[in-house]
Motif scaffolding. Structure first.
Motif, PDB file in Angstrom:
ATOM      1  N   SER A   2      45.069 -58.634 -44.164  1.00 21.29           N
ATOM      2  CA  SER A   2      46.432 -58.880 -43.714  1.00 21.29           C
ATOM      3  C   SER A   2      46.639 -60.383 -43.612  1.00 21.29           C
ATOM      4  CB  SER A   2      46.646 -58.198 -42.361  1.00 21.29           C
ATOM      5  OG  SER A   2      47.979 -58.315 -41.965  1.00 21.29           O
ATOM      6  N   MET A   3      47.294 -60.938 -44.625  1.00 21.43           N
ATOM      7  CA  MET A   3      47.357 -62.390 -44.788  1.00 21.43           C
ATOM      8  C   MET A   3      48.790 -62.854 -44.956  1.00 21.43           C
ATOM      9  SD  MET A   3      45.873 -64.574 -48.061  1.00 21.43           S
ATOM     10  CE  MET A   3      44.159 -64.140 -47.806  1.00 21.43           C
ATOM     11  N   CYS A  22      45.821 -65.290 -40.621  1.00 20.12           N
ATOM     12  CA  CYS A  22      45.294 -63.939 -40.424  1.00 20.12           C
ATOM     13  C   CYS A  22      46.217 -63.235 -39.441  1.00 20.12           C
ATOM     14  CB  CYS A  22      43.868 -64.003 -39.876  1.00 20.12           C
ATOM     15  SG  CYS A  22      43.215 -62.397 -39.368  1.00 20.12           S
ATOM     16  N   LEU A  23      46.906 -62.211 -39.891  1.00 17.57           N
ATOM     17  CA  LEU A  23      47.894 -61.550 -39.052  1.00 17.57           C
ATOM     18  C   LEU A  23      47.253 -60.689 -37.980  1.00 17.57           C
ATOM     19  CD1 LEU A  23      50.578 -60.642 -41.736  1.00 17.57           C
ATOM     20  CD2 LEU A  23      50.474 -62.615 -40.208  1.00 17.57           C
ATOM     21  N   ALA A  24      45.987 -60.380 -38.134  1.00 14.31           N
ATOM     22  CA  ALA A  24      45.294 -59.586 -37.120  1.00 14.31           C
ATOM     23  C   ALA A  24      44.915 -60.430 -35.909  1.00 14.31           C
ATOM     24  CB  ALA A  24      44.052 -58.937 -37.715  1.00 14.31           C
ATOM     25  N   ILE A  51      46.372 -72.856 -35.670  1.00 10.64           N
ATOM     26  CA  ILE A  51      45.556 -73.514 -36.699  1.00 10.64           C
ATOM     27  C   ILE A  51      44.171 -73.791 -36.141  1.00 10.64           C
ATOM     28  CG2 ILE A  51      45.302 -75.545 -38.165  1.00 10.64           C
ATOM     29  CD1 ILE A  51      48.382 -75.774 -38.137  1.00 10.64           C
ATOM     30  N   THR A  52      43.158 -73.202 -36.774  1.00 14.42           N
ATOM     31  CA  THR A  52      41.777 -73.387 -36.318  1.00 14.42           C
ATOM     32  C   THR A  52      40.915 -74.140 -37.318  1.00 14.42           C
ATOM     33  OG1 THR A  52      41.066 -71.265 -37.267  1.00 14.42           O
ATOM     34  CG2 THR A  52      41.864 -71.247 -34.987  1.00 14.42           C
ATOM     35  N   THR A  53      41.368 -74.197 -38.581  1.00  9.85           N
ATOM     36  CA  THR A  53      40.527 -74.764 -39.639  1.00  9.85           C
ATOM     37  C   THR A  53      41.389 -75.528 -40.631  1.00  9.85           C
ATOM     38  OG1 THR A  53      39.115 -72.807 -39.442  1.00  9.85           O
ATOM     39  CG2 THR A  53      38.750 -74.220 -41.351  1.00  9.85           C
ATOM     40  N   GLU A 122      39.947 -62.579 -39.730  1.00 10.95           N
ATOM     41  CA  GLU A 122      39.374 -61.543 -40.587  1.00 10.95           C
ATOM     42  C   GLU A 122      39.467 -61.899 -42.071  1.00 10.95           C
ATOM     43  OE1 GLU A 122      41.237 -57.854 -39.561  1.00 10.95           O
ATOM     44  OE2 GLU A 122      40.414 -57.834 -37.528  1.00 10.95           O
ATOM     45  N   LEU A 123      39.919 -63.114 -42.372  1.00  7.00           N
ATOM     46  CA  LEU A 123      40.061 -63.554 -43.756  1.00  7.00           C
ATOM     47  C   LEU A 123      38.784 -64.236 -44.210  1.00  7.00           C
ATOM     48  CD1 LEU A 123      43.645 -65.095 -43.573  1.00  7.00           C
ATOM     49  CD2 LEU A 123      42.996 -62.723 -44.055  1.00  7.00           C
TER      50      LEU A 123
END
Length: 211
Positions: A2-3, A22-24, A51-53, A122-123
């Protein structure tokens, strides 16, 4: 997976910056934050993403200009291939060749190498080392899409007349690492429109089957 994928053209050289969420988990990756950090951050916040990365596909100044702003604003981790660290650190000299200025980037938190797996929420993506436009150029492959930086374009390839460029190496990288992906794979380049692996394999005059 889910992107969410949002492309923003940033900076004076119109770099394609990609916000991938990641929509999850609502975690997000930014590929090539070249400039306009506030606009990138606004896009993430509007989509309820954190934003994490940050990933630089390579170290040229037009692809890294918002690194510092986004790291300071979000605490995101910055990732790059080791071979492009000199370009990252020399961004101001590189920008000056174009009559432009550049924001100095912080050093990466981690280096990416060929075959690494990158996970955000989850991506997942596989890292492909695709040098030639620059020594440490990388592509990110996952979920039927590949983000290629300036290695491959719609009907063209990246320039190799800048320091660290190698045309023969770029052609090999594209043919061996990218054109071997499934034909339906969507290609997200660092400039210009999206394309597909199948299209470039058939008709790209630099690397395609007709060469």
């Amino acid at each position: 997976m889910s992107m969410l994928v949002k492309a923003l053209m940033v900076g004076p050289l119109q770099v394609n910056c990609f916000l991938i969420g990641c929509l999850a988990t609502r975690q997000a990756l930014v590929v090539d934050p070249g400039d306009d950090g506030e606009r990138i951050l606004d896009a993430a916040q509007s989509a309820d993403l954190r934003i994490t990365t940050l990933v630089n596909t390579h170290g040229h100044f037009d692809h890294i200009g918002a690194n510092r702003f986004l790291v300071e604003q979000t605490g995101a981790k910055l990732l790059l291939h080791l071979d492009d660290l000199p370009l990252l650190r020399g961004s101001r000299q590189h920008a000056a060749l174009f009559g432009l200025t550049a924001e100095l980037s912080p050093d990466p938190d981690r280096f990416l190498a060929d075959g690494d797996e990158l996970t955000v929420g989850e991506l997942r993506w596989t890292i492909l080392h695709t040098p030639g436009h620059s020594p440490g150029g990388i592509s990110l492959y996952g979920d039927g899409r590949v983000w290629v930086g300036d290695s491959l374009f719609d009907g063209s390839v990246g320039r190799t007349d800048l320091p660290g460029g190698d045309h023969g190496l770029l052609v090999r990288s594209v043919r061996e690492k990218l054109l071997t992906l499934p034909a339906a794979t969507v290609v997200h380049p660092g400039h210009g429109p999206d394309t597909t692996i199948g299209r470039e394999k058939r008709s790209n005059p630099f690397v395609g089957d007709g060469v």
